[in-house]
Structure formats: structure tokens, C-alpha cells
Write an enzyme that holds these catalytic residues in place. Structure first.
Site, PDB file in Angstrom:
ATOM      1  CG  HIS A 165      -1.996   1.062   1.140  1.00 29.35           C
ATOM      2  ND1 HIS A 165      -1.826   2.319   1.675  1.00 29.35           N
ATOM      3  CD2 HIS A 165      -3.232   1.051   0.572  1.00 29.35           C
ATOM      4  CE1 HIS A 165      -2.913   3.036   1.431  1.00 29.35           C
ATOM      5  NE2 HIS A 165      -3.778   2.304   0.768  1.00 29.35           N
ATOM      6  CG  ASP A 192      -8.363  -3.354  -3.560  1.00 31.62           C
ATOM      7  OD1 ASP A 192      -9.553  -3.052  -3.671  1.00 31.62           O
ATOM      8  OD2 ASP A 192      -7.431  -2.538  -3.657  1.00 31.62           O
TER       9      ASP A 192
END
Length: 448
Positions: A325, A384
């Protein structure tokens, strides 16, 4: 000149006209992707809405990894989600109220706000006809076009007063689920040859329940609806720096209308490096279920993951989707919440073996990625990684995974738009690009 050849020629010329040396960015002090050299985001604005914490900065300005935290209007995400799990109640409406106003509602305010959302869920018949006319198109594109069409039905579309912005925000939050549900049902009919059902939203249901009702009639469990509600909560807001929210703030700073700004946000979220990443993750999971014979064999899994990182397996991109991320380091609090939700749902659905395999992919994927990078900078699973698996267990089709993300994030988008247009000293967002191409002498057309 042949027109097809001309297109090829123009495209081929772009190879040279787009060349910018990588070292030039360092030379001119340009923050590529609005990122600093240490990976942190360039500070471009201030907000009171969401706060994304993925690292700590010491007195010397050095970054240090930390457990991820996400705050909505000053409240930590876990503190908002935990009571909803314990009390087994729906909370997306409550979070929407919080993000829009800055305050948690009392029972009377929440009831009135929920009723207001329910009142605004039905679509104008002209919008329904428009959705039917767009059958077979990408649902994110249909959503964007329907949002733009709402401009023509709004009696006061360009008014950016607080009262009007709030009215428009509530209508958008309420209508997104209905637009998406209708668009999918028409897609299902026109593309897949299935029966066409247009179900009107019910007054006594939450947004999550209403969405599942419009998509699946009564073919869902209470846990399905509560899991969708919680998944929408963790996707509702993520600070002002994520690509789609920043897009909404940039366009809002020009004082354009709400519908143009939100449509731009939808276009941003659609991208596979942003909201579209959930499909990449679930497709990778499906592939690994086939490619790995023993779902408990760490060595077999590691070997294959390393081949993926070396661009020798799967889609040859060198990526393990859902791992890593831009901000979070040790953990993504949204992924932590979704991991827990996925476990609850997998138990009900009899899919615990798959869930355990997914957790193993997370653990080994992080290890393999860090070893491949030859870096001690930590990585973690992101939002996700688990969201697609939850959607799948609920029985939702991939065509609406990213639209559901938009259905959730519209709350954050509208909250940030209202803030962008109401804080003191606001200015149009206008960063600079430095041109590094030297001047050229004009050549008359006969001499070219």
C-alpha cells in the site's frame, strides 16, 4: 495518406515526444506521483474528515513503520465498527451522517436521516430509461453517465451553497445503490440472457439490505447484508489524498457542479490501480486455487509466488495483487477488519478451507515480496485482498465489485467536496509542470 496508417504514424511519433529522462525528475526536484523520496505523500491540503496513518515520523523527519490506523472525523475505524458487530445492527447510514456532518447522530437524528435516504432511493423514470438504453456497457461508465444526467433533473444544479450541496450529497448517496442494481440487472438480461427484474427499493430496509434485495431479491442471509454494510463502511472514506477523492477535490476547487465533479471521481476509481484492484485480487486467488495442488504446502506456494514476482507465472506482471500500500506499512486497518469479516462469512458458507488458503497467501506473499525487494521496508495486505472474496461469498458478480466501492466512497467524496467549497482561504488547485523541451524554430509548411 491512408487513415489507419496515419493513426499508426501519430502513435509511433508519441514514443519520442513522450520521452522524459527519469533522472530529470530528481534534477528538477519533481515529486513523481506527488510522492516524496521516502515514499510519503506530498502535503497539498488540510482536512477534518479522514486521517490515514501508516507510519510515524521522528524528530529528525525519518519515517518509522507502525500499525495502520484509519480515523473518520477523529474516531478510529475499529471503534466505529466494533459496536455494530456486537449489536448486530446496520451502520452505513450512521457513518454517512458522521462523515457529512462531523458529528455522530443520536437515535432520533439517525432515524430521520435513514428515512431521508430511503425517500431518495427511487430513480426518476427518465434515468431508468437511460440505463436501459445503455445496456451492456461497463457499469462504472453507466454510473458516471447517470450522475451527469442527474444534472438535467436538478432544479438548481450549479448552486454551491452548503444547503444545496448537502441536498445533492444525500440524493447521490441514496441513488447510487439503485442505479448500480438496475444497471446490473439490465446487463444480466441483455448480455447473459437472464430474466429482467427491476425491484423498487423498500422503505424499511437499510441501504445494504436494499441493494441485495434489488440485486438478489430475498436470496441473501442477514449475515450477508451485515457483511456488505460493514464492507461499505470501511470503504466509505480514506482521506483526501487517494486518487479519486483528490480528483473530486481538484474539480470542486474550480467550483464546477457536483455532478461533473463526482463523475470525475468515478472515472478515477474505475482504474485497475485504484478501485478496480479488487477484481485483480479475486482473479489471482482463483488462479492460485488451481495452480497450487496442496493449499497447506508453504514451500509449493512460495515457489509459485516467487515465480510470479519474477514475471514467470500467472499474468507476468511481477505483482502479487492485494499486497502493499502507498501509505500503510505494518498493517492496513481496513484489511484487518475485512479479514475478520471474511472469516465469519466463510464459516457460514462452508468455505473455511479457501479462507485459510487466502490467509496463507497473504502471509507468504508478504514474505516473498519483501525478500524479492531485498528491503526491510514492511508490506501488508490492503483493502482489496479480502474484499473480492467477501463479495463472492455474498454471491455478488464481479461486474459490480468496483461499482460497490463507488457506492461506498460517494460518502467520502461528497464530504470532501463540501469541505473543499467551504473552508476559508480556498483556492483553485493548480500545481505546476516544468517544461524541459527547448524552444524550436518554426518551419514553414513547404519546407517540412
Amino acid at each position: 495518406m491512408n487513415k489507419e496508417y496515419l493513426i499508426y504514424k501519430l502513435s509511433d511519433e508519441v514514443k519520442n515526444s513522450c520521452k522524459i529522462p527519469k533522472e530529470a525528475f530528481t534534477q528538477y526536484g519533481v515529486k513523481r506521483g506527488l510522492r516524496n523520496e521516502d515514499g510519503s505523500g506530498v502535503l497539498v491540503g488540510l482536512t477534518n474528515i479522514g486521517n490515514v496513518v501508516g507510519y510515524e515520523r521522528d524528530d529528525k523527519g525519518q519515517l518509522h513503520p507502525c500499525e495502520g490506523k484509519l480515523y473518520y472525523r477523529g474516531y478510529e475505524l475499529n471503534d466505529l465498527v466494533e459496536p455494530l458487530l456486537k449489536e448486530k445492527r446496520f451502520g452505513f447510514e450512521e457513518i454517512a451522517y458522521l462523515l457529512l456532518s462531523g458529528q455522530l447522530p443520536d437515535k432520533e437524528e439517525l432515524q430521520a436521516f435513514t428515512e431521508l435516504l430511503n425517500d431518495n432511493m427511487p430513480l426518476d423514470h427518465r434515468t431508468i430509461v437511460h440505463i436501459i438504453d445503455l445496456e451492456g456497457s461497463n457499469i462504472m461508465n453507466i454510473l458516471a453517465r447517470c450522475v451527469l444526467e442527474m444534472y438535467t433533473f436538478d432544479p438548481n444544479p450549479d448552486d454551491i451553497s452548503r444547503d444545496n450541496l448537502m441536498r445533492q450529497s444525500i440524493e447521490l448517496i441514496a441513488k447510487f445503490p439503485t442505479i448500480i442494481a438496475y444497471a446490473y440487472n439490465i446487463y444480466r438480461h441483455s448480455v447473459q440472457g437472464r430474466s429482467l427484474h427491476i425491484r423498487h427499493p423498500k422503505e424499511n430496509l437499510s441501504i445494504a439490505e436494499n441493494f441485495l434485495y434489488m440485486i438478489k431479491h430475498y436470496d441473501y442471509t442477514e449475515l450477508d447484508a451485515r457483511m456488505l454494510d460493514l464492507l461499505m463502511i470501511v470503504q466509505a472514506e480514506h482521506g483526501g489524498g487517494n486518487n479519486s477523492t483528490f480528483t473530486v477535490r481538484v474539480t470542486s476547487s474550480t467550483r464546477t457542479d457536483t455532478y461533473s465533479s463526482i463523475a470525475a471521481g468515478i472515472g478515477s476509481l474505475k482504474g485497475p490501480l485504484h478501485g478496480g484492484a479488487n477484481i485483480k485480487c479475486i482473479n489471482m486467488f482463483h488462479h492460485l486455487k488451481e495452480a497450487i495442488k496442496d493449499w497447506t504446502n508453504v514451500d509449493e506456494l512460495d515457489t509459485y509466488l516467487n515465480r510470479m514476482l519474477a514475471k514467470e507465472a500467472y499474468d507476468h506482471t511481477g505483482l502479487i495483487y492485494g499486497i502493499g500500500h502507498a501509505v500503510y506499512t505494518l498493517s492496513d486497518p481496513r484489511a484487518m477488519e475485512l479479514k475478520r469479516l471474511a472469516g465469519l462469512l466463510a464459516k457460514e458458507k462452508g468455505r473455511e478451507e479457501e479462507y485459510n488458503f487466502l490467509r496463507l497467501i497473504e502471509e507468504e506473499g508478504i514474505k516473498c515480496l519483501m525478500a524479492h525487494r531485498k528491503s526491510d521496508k514492511p508490506a501488508c495486505a490492503n483493502l482489496d485482498f479480502y474484499s473480492g472474496f467477501i463479495y463472492e461469498m455474498i454471491g455478488l458478480p464481479q461486474e459490480i465489485y468496483t461499482p460497490i466501492f463507488a457506492m461506498s466512497r460517494i460518502v467520502g467524496w461528497t464530504a470532501h467536496r463540501i469541505e473543499e467549497l467551504n473552508f476559508e482561504g480556498r483556492r483553485i488547485i493548480r500545481p505546476a509542470y516544468k517544461n524541459i523541451l527547448g524552444q524550436k524554430e518554426y518551419i514553414p509548411i513547404d519546407n517540412r
